[in-house]
Scaffold this motif. Structure first.
Motif, short mmCIF file in Angstrom:
data_model
loop_
_atom_site.label_atom_id
_atom_site.label_comp_id
_atom_site.label_asym_id
_atom_site.label_seq_id
_atom_site.Cartn_x
_atom_site.Cartn_y
_atom_site.Cartn_z
N ASN A 144 0.87 -1.17 0.00
CA ASN A 144 0.00 0.00 0.00
C ASN A 144 0.91 1.23 0.00
O ASN A 144 1.72 1.41 0.92
N THR A 145 0.79 2.07 -1.00
CA THR A 145 1.71 3.21 -1.13
C THR A 145 1.56 4.22 0.00
O THR A 145 2.45 5.04 0.22
N TYR A 146 0.43 4.17 0.73
CA TYR A 146 0.26 5.10 1.85
C TYR A 146 1.22 4.81 3.00
O TYR A 146 1.46 5.67 3.84
N ASP A 147 1.74 3.59 3.04
CA ASP A 147 2.75 3.23 4.03
C ASP A 147 3.64 2.17 3.41
O ASP A 147 3.62 1.01 3.80
N PHE A 148 4.39 2.58 2.42
CA PHE A 148 5.06 1.66 1.50
C PHE A 148 5.91 0.62 2.22
O PHE A 148 5.69 -0.59 2.08
N ASP A 149 6.89 1.06 2.98
CA ASP A 149 7.85 0.12 3.57
C ASP A 149 7.21 -0.76 4.64
O ASP A 149 7.54 -1.95 4.74
N GLN A 150 6.35 -0.19 5.45
CA GLN A 150 5.73 -0.96 6.53
C GLN A 150 4.72 -1.98 6.01
O GLN A 150 4.52 -3.03 6.61
N SER A 151 4.05 -1.66 4.91
CA SER A 151 3.01 -2.55 4.39
C SER A 151 3.55 -3.59 3.42
O SER A 151 2.88 -4.59 3.14
N LEU A 152 4.74 -3.37 2.89
CA LEU A 152 5.30 -4.25 1.88
C LEU A 152 5.38 -5.68 2.37
O LEU A 152 5.85 -5.95 3.49
N ASN A 153 4.91 -6.62 1.53
CA ASN A 153 4.88 -8.02 1.92
C ASN A 153 5.28 -8.89 0.74
O ASN A 153 4.78 -8.70 -0.37
N PHE A 154 6.21 -9.82 0.97
CA PHE A 154 6.65 -10.76 -0.06
C PHE A 154 6.16 -12.16 0.30
O PHE A 154 6.18 -12.56 1.47
N SER A 155 5.75 -12.92 -0.71
CA SER A 155 5.40 -14.32 -0.48
C SER A 155 5.73 -15.11 -1.74
O SER A 155 6.02 -14.54 -2.80
N GLY A 156 5.70 -16.43 -1.62
CA GLY A 156 6.01 -17.29 -2.76
C GLY A 156 7.41 -17.85 -2.71
O GLY A 156 8.19 -17.56 -1.79
N ARG A 157 7.75 -18.65 -3.70
CA ARG A 157 9.05 -19.31 -3.74
C ARG A 157 10.17 -18.28 -3.91
O ARG A 157 10.16 -17.48 -4.83
#
Length: 471
Positions: free
Chosen positions: A99-112
């Motif tokens: 979510n660009t409103y809180d880019f770093d805190q909301s950033l989430n990675f998943s998958g291989r």
């Protein structure tokens, strides 16, 4: 909830891509995901300042694409004005939610293959917290700071070892992660060393033996980390401190902490020129330093000196410095900026001439340099309280990023009274950001009275403010 959304996006995009290619190709990398509240309709993946690919968002703000010929390493995922590092290697299949409103805190990675990028993101967030720590703890004695920095380093290593035992991390990533943790530690020590030399010189006699031994481990040709902020920040801070130490040893009667002074910049440029034989690393720092030297020049004679020095180096981008020099001629002492346009917080276009009615200090900032703008606003707030006779005017350089600019002001409760953004310009965004370290002292007619004083809360800077007030 976010995890469920990611799974939904993952299934949707793969059902689309799966129609095109049902086989699993471990030589490729897949990147997909969703951006909430996007600023643009695309995401850029880059490495070594080269664009690898542009990933378009669909009508649901989702993106997904296979990439070929991806070498293992750190890449940059950019959605202007935000960016974050991501680790990729062949066979990865990574989903991203942000979510660009809180880019770093909301950033989430998943998958291989996502655990590597998640580790780097956690390290980034922890390192950002260190920026606050160093501002609070540089006043303590060296032995105490040694203990604090040692404890942080030890904790990071424990987290890394635990992460390694739980996840099947590649050997290449383990090298990157391990070195990144070390460089975070080096930078803590380097920044502390600089700050106590500047503000508490009496502490320098208390520095314990071996405190700066990490300097022997600095690699000025580290191709593995050459575009990683933890590495580049450390090298940058090292060059700054060493230039100051050289000045103190050779010129005890000089102000050695004016890091915008040409002698200081020249010393740092000479250092990196002699220490690094890797063109991409060497030229990155030369570009930063030479650009800063040019933008701090206030007259033609000094500009000639800077250009002569730049041309004496084997610098690949010398033509860019020449072009920047031509632009800088418009910002010499005595030049008027009254007709230059700005955007106010009501989205209305105005000019410096309309805004300025008394002596003013104009400072520039960018959303892409979080560490600096947090420090800038903190410093300016103190100066505003002490010098109400002056207007302190903030100009955001991220032209076209109005929403992000206003959101930063709002979320951090920054006073918007004297905040503006560049509205128009005749040069690129890259050129604009080179003015990040420049201040303009403007008289009541928006004429430049001084442009070479670096922002500081030091007694010397305040004496410059008083001198300006009394002119």
């Amino acid at each position: 909830m976010r995890r469920l959304l990611l799974l939904s996006i993952f299934s949707t995009i793969f059902s689309i891509v799966g129609c095109q290619n049902k086989s699993t190709n471990t030589d490729k990398v897949y990147i997909g995901g969703k951006i909430v509240n996007p600023n643009l309709d695309y995401v850029i993946l880059s490495r070594d300042e080269d664009i690898i690919d542009t990933l378009k968002l669909n009508n649901d703000n989702q993106f997904g694409q296979y990439l070929n010929d991806i070498d293992p390493g750190i890449y940059t995922l950019q959605h202007n004005p935000e960016n974050q590092v991501i680790y990729l290697e062949p066979g990865d299949s990574i989903m991203i939610w942000v979510n660009t409103y809180d880019f770093d805190q909301s950033l989430n990675f998943s998958g291989r293959g996502s655990q590597e990028s998640s580790f780097l993101l956690d390290l980034f967030l922890q390192n950002r917290a260190n920026n606050e720590l160093i501002l609070n703890y540089y006043k303590i004695k060296p032995e105490e700071f040694k203990h604090i920095s040692d404890s942080i380093h030890k904790k990071r290593l424990e987290e890394f070892n635990e992460n390694s035992s739980k996840n099947n991390l590649s050997d290449n990533f383990k090298k990157i992660a391990r070195q990144s943790i070390d460089y975070e530690f080096y930078d803590l020590r380097e920044r502390y060393t600089y700050l106590i030399k500047k503000y508490y010189p009496e502490f320098t006699k208390l520095i314990p033996e071996g405190f700066n031994d990490y300097r022997n481990s600095l690699d000025f040709n580290n191709k593995l980390l050459k575009n990683y902020y933890l590495y580049t920040n450390t090298i940058d801070d090292y060059l700054r401190t060493r230039a100051v130490e050289y000045c103190i040893d050779e010129h005890k009667d000089r102000d050695c902490f004016n890091v915008s002074n040409f002698d200081n910049i020249k010393r740092r440029a000479v250092l990196i020129d002699s220490l690094s034989s890797t063109p991409s690393i060497r030229n990155k720092f030369l570009d930063l330093l030479l650009s800063k030297a040019v933008t701090m020049v206030t007259n033609k004679e000094d500009l000639k000196k800077v250009l002569h020095f730049a041309e004496s180096l084997n610098y690949q981008e010398i033509e860019q410095i020449r072009q920047l020099s031509k632009i800088q001629e418009n910002y010499f002492t005595g030049k008027s900026v009254a007709n230059l346009t700005l955007l106010n917080t009501n989205s209305e276009e105005t000019t410096y001439g309309d805004v300025i009615d008394k002596k003013s200090i104009v400072y520039f900032w960018s959303a892409n340099n979080i560490r600096r703008y947090i420090w800038q606003f903190r410093t300016i707030k103190k100066l505003e309280e002490k010098y109400p006779e002056l207007d302190f005017i903030g100009v955001n350089l991220d032209i076209g990023q109005e929403k992000k600019w206003l959101r930063i002001l709002d979320e951090n409760n920054y006073d918007q009274k004297n905040q503006y953004q560049l509205s128009k310009r005749k040069f690129s965004n890259d050129v604009a950001t080179k003015y990040l370290y420049r201040l303009n002292f403007l008289d009541k007619n928006a004429v430049i009275a001084r442009g070479d004083a670096p922002l500081s809360s030091s007694a010397e800077f305040e004496s410059q403010l008083l001198e300006f007030l009394n002119q």
